[in-house]
Design a protein around this motif. Structure first.
Motif, PDB file in Angstrom:
ATOM      1  N   ARG A   1       0.711  -1.585   0.266  1.00 45.03           N
ATOM      2  CA  ARG A   1      -0.020  -0.050   0.137  1.00 45.03           C
ATOM      3  C   ARG A   1       0.341   0.897   0.292  1.00 45.03           C
ATOM      4  NH1 ARG A   1      -5.468  -0.638   2.573  1.00 45.03           N
ATOM      5  NH2 ARG A   1      -5.443   0.769   3.752  1.00 45.03           N
ATOM      6  N   LEU A   2       2.239   0.833   0.483  1.00 41.74           N
ATOM      7  CA  LEU A   2       3.478   2.292   0.451  1.00 41.74           C
ATOM      8  C   LEU A   2       3.515   2.329  -0.492  1.00 41.74           C
ATOM      9  CD1 LEU A   2       4.911   2.091   3.426  1.00 41.74           C
ATOM     10  CD2 LEU A   2       2.929   4.086   3.574  1.00 41.74           C
ATOM     11  N   SER A   3       4.260   1.591  -1.191  1.00 42.02           N
ATOM     12  CA  SER A   3       4.118   1.692  -2.788  1.00 42.02           C
ATOM     13  C   SER A   3       3.610   2.052  -3.930  1.00 42.02           C
ATOM     14  CB  SER A   3       4.838   0.001  -3.315  1.00 42.02           C
ATOM     15  OG  SER A   3       3.903  -0.617  -3.602  1.00 42.02           O
ATOM     16  N   VAL A   4       1.998   1.804  -3.583  1.00 45.42           N
ATOM     17  CA  VAL A   4       0.844   2.735  -4.121  1.00 45.42           C
ATOM     18  C   VAL A   4       1.112   4.386  -3.346  1.00 45.42           C
ATOM     19  CG1 VAL A   4      -1.919   2.988  -4.392  1.00 45.42           C
ATOM     20  CG2 VAL A   4      -0.884   0.980  -4.630  1.00 45.42           C
ATOM     21  N   TYR A   5       0.704   4.748  -2.532  1.00 41.85           N
ATOM     22  CA  TYR A   5       1.439   5.696  -2.157  1.00 41.85           C
ATOM     23  C   TYR A   5       3.148   6.202  -2.969  1.00 41.85           C
ATOM     24  CZ  TYR A   5       1.056   9.858   0.138  1.00 41.85           C
ATOM     25  OH  TYR A   5       1.071  11.541   1.078  1.00 41.85           O
ATOM     26  N   LEU A   6       3.433   5.708  -2.745  1.00 38.20           N
ATOM     27  CA  LEU A   6       4.445   6.741  -4.139  1.00 38.20           C
ATOM     28  C   LEU A   6       4.593   6.398  -5.384  1.00 38.20           C
ATOM     29  CD1 LEU A   6       6.449   5.878  -1.236  1.00 38.20           C
ATOM     30  CD2 LEU A   6       7.977   4.940  -2.484  1.00 38.20           C
ATOM     31  N   GLU A   7       3.651   5.973  -5.784  1.00 43.17           N
ATOM     32  CA  GLU A   7       3.106   6.066  -6.999  1.00 43.17           C
ATOM     33  C   GLU A   7       2.446   6.810  -7.463  1.00 43.17           C
ATOM     34  OE1 GLU A   7       3.214   1.477  -8.867  1.00 43.17           O
ATOM     35  OE2 GLU A   7       1.754   2.586  -7.951  1.00 43.17           O
TER      36      GLU A   7
ATOM     37  N   ARG B   1       2.649   9.849  -5.495  1.00 43.27           N
ATOM     38  CA  ARG B   1       3.268  11.071  -5.411  1.00 43.27           C
ATOM     39  C   ARG B   1       4.643  11.100  -6.769  1.00 43.27           C
ATOM     40  NH1 ARG B   1       4.148  12.778  -0.157  1.00 43.27           N
ATOM     41  NH2 ARG B   1       5.323  14.743  -1.411  1.00 43.27           N
ATOM     42  N   ARG B   2       4.878  10.366  -6.996  1.00 41.74           N
ATOM     43  CA  ARG B   2       5.907  10.167  -8.158  1.00 41.74           C
ATOM     44  C   ARG B   2       4.830  11.192  -9.620  1.00 41.74           C
ATOM     45  NH1 ARG B   2       6.704   8.380 -12.742  1.00 41.74           N
ATOM     46  NH2 ARG B   2       5.394   6.483 -12.716  1.00 41.74           N
TER      47      ARG B   2
ATOM     48  N   LEU C   1       2.844  13.483  -9.764  1.00 42.69           N
ATOM     49  CA  LEU C   1       2.469  14.735  -9.067  1.00 42.69           C
ATOM     50  C   LEU C   1       3.834  15.329  -9.821  1.00 42.69           C
ATOM     51  CD1 LEU C   1       0.672  14.557  -5.601  1.00 42.69           C
ATOM     52  CD2 LEU C   1      -0.431  15.401  -7.504  1.00 42.69           C
ATOM     53  N   SER C   2       4.919  14.514  -9.654  1.00 41.90           N
ATOM     54  CA  SER C   2       6.117  15.580 -10.149  1.00 41.90           C
ATOM     55  C   SER C   2       6.840  15.322 -10.999  1.00 41.90           C
ATOM     56  CB  SER C   2       7.265  14.913  -9.178  1.00 41.90           C
ATOM     57  OG  SER C   2       7.117  13.667  -9.060  1.00 41.90           O
ATOM     58  N   VAL C   3       5.699  14.328 -12.442  1.00 44.07           N
ATOM     59  CA  VAL C   3       6.301  14.297 -13.413  1.00 44.07           C
ATOM     60  C   VAL C   3       5.500  15.308 -14.449  1.00 44.07           C
ATOM     61  CG1 VAL C   3       7.585  11.989 -12.981  1.00 44.07           C
ATOM     62  CG2 VAL C   3       4.862  12.909 -13.941  1.00 44.07           C
ATOM     63  N   GLN C   4       6.459  15.694 -16.097  1.00 35.89           N
ATOM     64  CA  GLN C   4       5.505  15.969 -16.632  1.00 35.89           C
ATOM     65  C   GLN C   4       4.367  15.291 -17.599  1.00 35.89           C
ATOM     66  OE1 GLN C   4       5.667  19.117 -17.785  1.00 35.89           O
ATOM     67  NE2 GLN C   4       6.666  19.446 -16.079  1.00 35.89           N
ATOM     68  N   PRO C   5       3.158  15.434 -18.120  1.00 32.60           N
ATOM     69  CA  PRO C   5       2.439  14.698 -18.950  1.00 32.60           C
ATOM     70  C   PRO C   5       2.931  13.533 -19.937  1.00 32.60           C
ATOM     71  CG  PRO C   5       1.649  17.725 -18.483  1.00 32.60           C
ATOM     72  CD  PRO C   5       3.361  17.382 -17.947  1.00 32.60           C
ATOM     73  N   GLU C   6       4.298  14.481 -20.678  1.00 34.83           N
ATOM     74  CA  GLU C   6       4.035  13.353 -21.371  1.00 34.83           C
ATOM     75  C   GLU C   6       4.641  12.647 -20.893  1.00 34.83           C
ATOM     76  OE1 GLU C   6       3.613  17.405 -23.175  1.00 34.83           O
ATOM     77  OE2 GLU C   6       4.875  16.903 -21.059  1.00 34.83           O
TER      78      GLU C   6
END
Length: 727
Positions: A306-312, A314-315, A317-322
């Motif tokens: 479940r924490l790995s899902v949370y990390l995904e 958050r990731r 949120l930090s990457v460009q749409p492309e």
């Protein structure tokens, strides 16, 4: 395993070091005030500890936390309302505040408190023996040079150089007693994350910060025992999760606690932070988590997965749409779009109208970029792009049957905005309040067309021949009164959407008739989902339902099959139409069902007394009277309480409710009830006058407390106090 041992040793040091500090801070404190809805404080530093804990879902999170930092000390409250002058006199809030001041700056003398936005509480400090300097935006370094203690809202110090000076002040031996709110800041800054909160930029280097979410308090936020407070520290919680993953040993409630504490801490930390994130990434680096689905949910026992899902999350949120790509679970829910489906460009022109999600009839494929181009003058007007109608967040649920957060929303701050969602979804333009009839002109490119029926506009032959076959996995059926969001599979064989929406429009008209209010705009929304945040269905915008009703929601025959078929829909719509003025404590789940029963009577031609669900309750009513009509029982049993209203309806008809609801609708603000007792009094008086009878004895039989003054207002009317019907 060595890392785990180091963590556990650190936790032991934290507990030992904080025990004396905690005793000083909580001396003489039994309960503290209820300032609105506090948020949690996150604790992850070596010398941090919880002072007060409150309930958050099934877990306990810190509501007040403290830390040593260098030679100084910090106390952080999770809501600014704790420092309101009026709150300091409630319970032992003032005592806790005074304890915090003394602990944070034991050697403070007169003239040594720098106040940040404290208002009248600055006078309270002066009355307590402190000389206060109220900071008004001048030279912070100069003010800090005269202070031993800073107190108030550190969010007022938003510039990085100010925050660095304040941290240096504490590290050199200064004290801070400060307060702010995480979730409130997020509401005002919906496009930011908590790591950007000014208070978190200030305090995260000190090992604590403001987390996301709410702390429940019934009736007050109270200090928890020391073992619960120790369980609020994220480093300790992560160590326990790792140990459980290797060896087991934690019960479900302990897993819920530890997971919530770690996620709370991660919510205020940027993914590049040296706190918690590196340890967690190291633990999960080679871990292949199972695919999350309705058939294989991730439960609390799957804590690291479940924490790995949370990390995904958050990731993303930090990457460009492309760079985003499709989420692995998108193929399961909400679904995928065929690579061969046409990606289209469509133009829209609407009047802004009320605040709403404006449906476009388009669908964004998972991970694919769509582009919104606004006409001149519309950027930075509060418009937003939304992808996905499944807006419920499920992070606090003990089993995830879909990803906990699958819809996204972004501000349209530029003429052209490009965005993508890893899950895809129906495309909307969110319109804010206050734009009136400003023309909205825009173009959306890169999405596919979804099955979309607009009542009174869409050609039925076109619907049958082409529109209902469009390849998007979700469809919408819209009228001026309601919009239904359903899986496309359930409308593929829907031949007559006009009949369906005529039915729903008729139902919504009944709510306006009983409530004696025009239907609110925008239209109601109802969305089917594989899992929702609360209950079997819940009210709101949108109303959320589970997938087991996906067929019924688009079938007039199913909805009218019997009186039980639509009860859940009518009940949740009732919540959206009930009014606070005539809904007092114990009736939130009652007055909504006045609409339910009214709808059923009109759809099925049966009176309330003929409804099987209500008929069987009369023996319970008689037993309740025989037990002395305890009001606490009445408040805890919604169907029992409903029978009181049904007795009135049976005797006097729906007309008395029409009359009373119209009175409430037209009440001047100054005549509206201000508290629960006033609501009960007004309900007695207004209902009695509408019926032409004194219902005081009836209220007394049912155990509903009202004042003598209210009884006196209707004493001139003939008494009414019928016996409940027998078999």
């Amino acid at each position: 395993m060595r890392r785990l041992c180091i963590w556990l040793s650190l936790c032991a040091l934290v507990v030992a070091q904080s025990a004396t500090d905690l005793a000083s801070l909580r001396a003489g404190v039994e309960e503290i005030a209820k300032p609105g809805v506090p948020g949690p404080v996150a604790l992850f530093g070596d010398s941090c500890f919880a002072v007060v804990a409150g309930k958050s879902g099934a877990a306990r999170l810190a509501g007040v936390g403290a830390a040593r930092y260098g030679a100084g000390r910090i106390v952080l409250f999770g809501h600014g309302g704790y420092f309101d002058r009026s709150r300091l006199d409630e319970g032992q809030t003032g005592r806790l505040f005074a304890n915090a001041l003394r602990w944070a700056a034991p050697d403070a003398t007169a003239g040594q408190v720098l106040a940040l936005g404290l208002g009248e509480t600055a006078s309270w400090l002066e009355e307590s023996g402190y000389k206060v300097e109220v900071w008004s935006g001048g030279d912070l370094a100069d003010s800090l040079a005269r202070a031993a203690l800073v107190c108030g809202d550190p969010g007022l110090l938003a510039r990085p150089e100010e925050q660095a000076r304040l941290r240096a002040f504490v590290a050199a031996g200064g004290g801070m007693v400060v307060a702010n709110l995480g979730w409130g800041w997020l509401q005002l800054n919906p496009d930011k994350v908590l790591s950007e909160h000014p208070v978190n930029r200030l305090l995260v280097p000190c090992g604590l910060g403001l987390g996301d979410g709410y702390l429940e308090q019934v009736p007050r936020l109270v200090p928890a025992d020391s073992s619960t407070l120790r369980a609020c520290h994220a480093t300790r919680a992560l160590a326990l999760l790792v140990a459980h993953d290797e060896h087991g040993g934690l019960a479900v409630d302990q897993l819920e606690q530890t997971e919530a504490v770690v996620m709370n801490a991660l919510s205020c930390l940027h993914p590049t932070s040296p706190r918690l994130w590196p340890e967690l990434r190291g633990l999960l680096a080679e871990r292949q988590r199972p695919q999350l689905s309705e058939q294989h949910p991730l439960r609390v026992d799957d804590a690291l997965d479940r924490l790995s899902v949370y990390l995904e999350q958050r990731r993303w949120l930090s990457v460009q749409p492309e760079e985003l790509g499709a989420a692995p679970e998108a193929s399961l829910f909400p679904g995928v779009v065929s690579d061969t489906a046409d990606r289209v460009t469509r133009a829209f022109a609407w009047p802004a109208g009320p605040a709403c999600w404006r449906s476009t009839g388009l669908y964004a494929a998972p991970g694919e970029v769509i582009e919104v181009q606004l006409e001149k003058g519309l950027a930075r007007r509060g418009l937003r792009l939304r992808i996905g109608c499944h807006s419920d967040r499920l992070w606090e649920k003990n089993a995830w049957r879909r990803h906990p957060e699958i819809s996204s929303s972004w501000p349209l701050e530029r003429r052209i905005t490009r965005q993508a969602s890893p899950f895809g979804g129906l495309v909307y333009i969110e319109v804010p309040a206050g734009l009136g009839h400003l023309p909205l002109g825009l173009q959306i490119a890169g999405a596919v067309e979804a099955p979309f029926y607009q009542h009174g506009v869409t050609d039925i032959e076109a619907w049958q021949a082409e529109i209902r076959t469009r390849g998007a996995p979700w469809a919408e059926l819209a009228s001026d009164r309601i919009i239904l969001s359903v899986p496309s599979r359930v409308i593929r064989s829907l031949d007559d959407p006009a009949r369906l929406m005529d039915f729903w429009d008729r139902v919504l008209g009944l709510y306006a008739e009983l409530g004696q209010r025009p239907l609110a705009q925008p239209p109601e929304r109802m969305v089917c989902d594989v899992q929702i945040s609360a209950g079997y269905m819940h009210s709101g915008y949108p109303i959320m339902t589970l997938l087991d009703v996906e067929q019924a929601i688009v079938s007039v025959d199913a909805l009218t099959a019997d009186s039980k078929a639509g009860w859940g829909f009518w009940h949740e719509l009732g919540h959206n139409h009930q009014q606070s003025d005539w809904t007092f404590d114990g009736t939130i789940e009652v007055t909504c069902n006045l609409f339910t029963v009214f709808v059923l009577e009109n759809l099925h031609g049966c009176t309330p007394s003929e409804l099987p669900r209500l008929q069987k309750l009369w023996p319970d009513v008689r037993a309740y009277f025989e037990a002395g009509s305890p009001f606490a029982t009445w408040k805890s049993r919604p169907f029992l309480a409903l029978m009181m209203y049904m007795q009135v309806q049976e005797a006097f008809g729906w007309e008395v409710f029409h009359k009373v609801f119209a009175e409430y609708r037209d009440l001047p603000r100054g005549q509206r009830p201000e508290n629960d007792a006033a609501k009960r009094d007004q309900w007695l008086v207004r209902l009695s006058r509408a019926c032409g009878r004194d219902l005081g004895p009836f209220f007394e039989r049912w155990g509903i407390p009202v004042t003598d003054e209210a009884r006196a207002e209707v004493a001139g009317l003939e008494d009414w106090n019928p016996e409940p019907p027998r078999e």
